[in-house]
Design an enzyme around this catalytic site. Sequence first.
Site, PDB file in Angstrom:
ATOM      1  N   ASP A  17      32.171 -32.626  -7.240  1.00 37.59           N
ATOM      2  CA  ASP A  17      33.079 -31.556  -7.691  1.00 37.59           C
ATOM      3  C   ASP A  17      33.537 -30.572  -6.599  1.00 37.59           C
ATOM      4  O   ASP A  17      33.532 -29.347  -6.827  1.00 37.59           O
ATOM      5  CB  ASP A  17      32.425 -30.761  -8.835  1.00 37.59           C
ATOM      6  CG  ASP A  17      32.137 -31.596 -10.077  1.00 37.59           C
ATOM      7  OD1 ASP A  17      32.412 -32.809 -10.066  1.00 37.59           O
ATOM      8  OD2 ASP A  17      31.629 -31.034 -11.059  1.00 37.59           O
ATOM      9  N   LYS A 115      34.834 -36.796 -14.829  1.00 46.06           N
ATOM     10  CA  LYS A 115      33.876 -36.494 -15.898  1.00 46.06           C
ATOM     11  C   LYS A 115      34.315 -35.239 -16.638  1.00 46.06           C
ATOM     12  O   LYS A 115      35.086 -34.442 -16.106  1.00 46.06           O
ATOM     13  CB  LYS A 115      32.464 -36.310 -15.320  1.00 46.06           C
ATOM     14  CG  LYS A 115      32.360 -35.157 -14.329  1.00 46.06           C
ATOM     15  CD  LYS A 115      30.990 -35.101 -13.690  1.00 46.06           C
ATOM     16  CE  LYS A 115      30.834 -33.954 -12.726  1.00 46.06           C
ATOM     17  NZ  LYS A 115      30.897 -32.618 -13.319  1.00 46.06           N
ATOM     18  N   CYS A 160      25.916 -29.049 -11.536  1.00 44.21           N
ATOM     19  CA  CYS A 160      26.331 -30.457 -11.511  1.00 44.21           C
ATOM     20  C   CYS A 160      25.560 -31.279 -10.493  1.00 44.21           C
ATOM     21  O   CYS A 160      25.275 -32.456 -10.739  1.00 44.21           O
ATOM     22  CB  CYS A 160      27.844 -30.540 -11.306  1.00 44.21           C
ATOM     23  SG  CYS A 160      28.726 -29.875 -12.747  1.00 44.21           S
TER      24      CYS A 160
END
Length: 213
Positions: A17, A115, A160
């Site tokens: 990310d 995701k 994450c």
Amino acid sequence: MSGTFTVGAQDVLLVVDVQNDFCPGGALAVPDGDQVVPVINALAGKFAHVVLTQDWHPAGHHSFTTSHPGTKPFDTVEVSYGPQIMWPDHCVQGTRGAAFRDDLLTDRAELVLRKGYHREIDSYSAFYENDRKTHTGLAGYLRERGFKRVFATGLAFDFCVRYSAEDAHREGFESIVIEDACRSIDLNGSVADTQALFKKLGIRCIKASEIGA
Ligand SMILES: [Zn+2]
């Protein structure tokens, strides 16, 4: 110390990310989030295999405060799969905030795994969504390609990256986190919780300098 880990054909660099919204100026900025970019770019040159993840939410996603009137960012709300932190709207599909940082070198990525695209389930982990049951498909991909070790980097260390590293371990990979290639949000002790969890599971945290050339 340098060169402790010699990386090879069975190792994958997982870059979590590294998107505009998680960097300064973004909707859900991780402090100093942009500073992971040069570290990850240098690491990507040392790994034969690189996988990127991209948080990729539809508008109106259930992790957004705007989907739960009366809530504010970082509140916790009970949803179908349990407690869910409320986040400012971020990483909406196709927006500039959802794009990778312009300075992140992405050309060598073999897979970009998106995701968080199910409106009703958030997904911190690259392996499982937040119901902890729905697979993203990454474990099967990594297994079919014969990878054994997953080196996790990116944003944020205590969300994450944490869940991705935990699930890599749960899926039977050797899971290693490159700590100086991550930055944290640190919400209600989440960094200390993450470090304690990694210790308990035997997930090592290393420095980028420990990866050999
Ligand atoms: Zn998200």
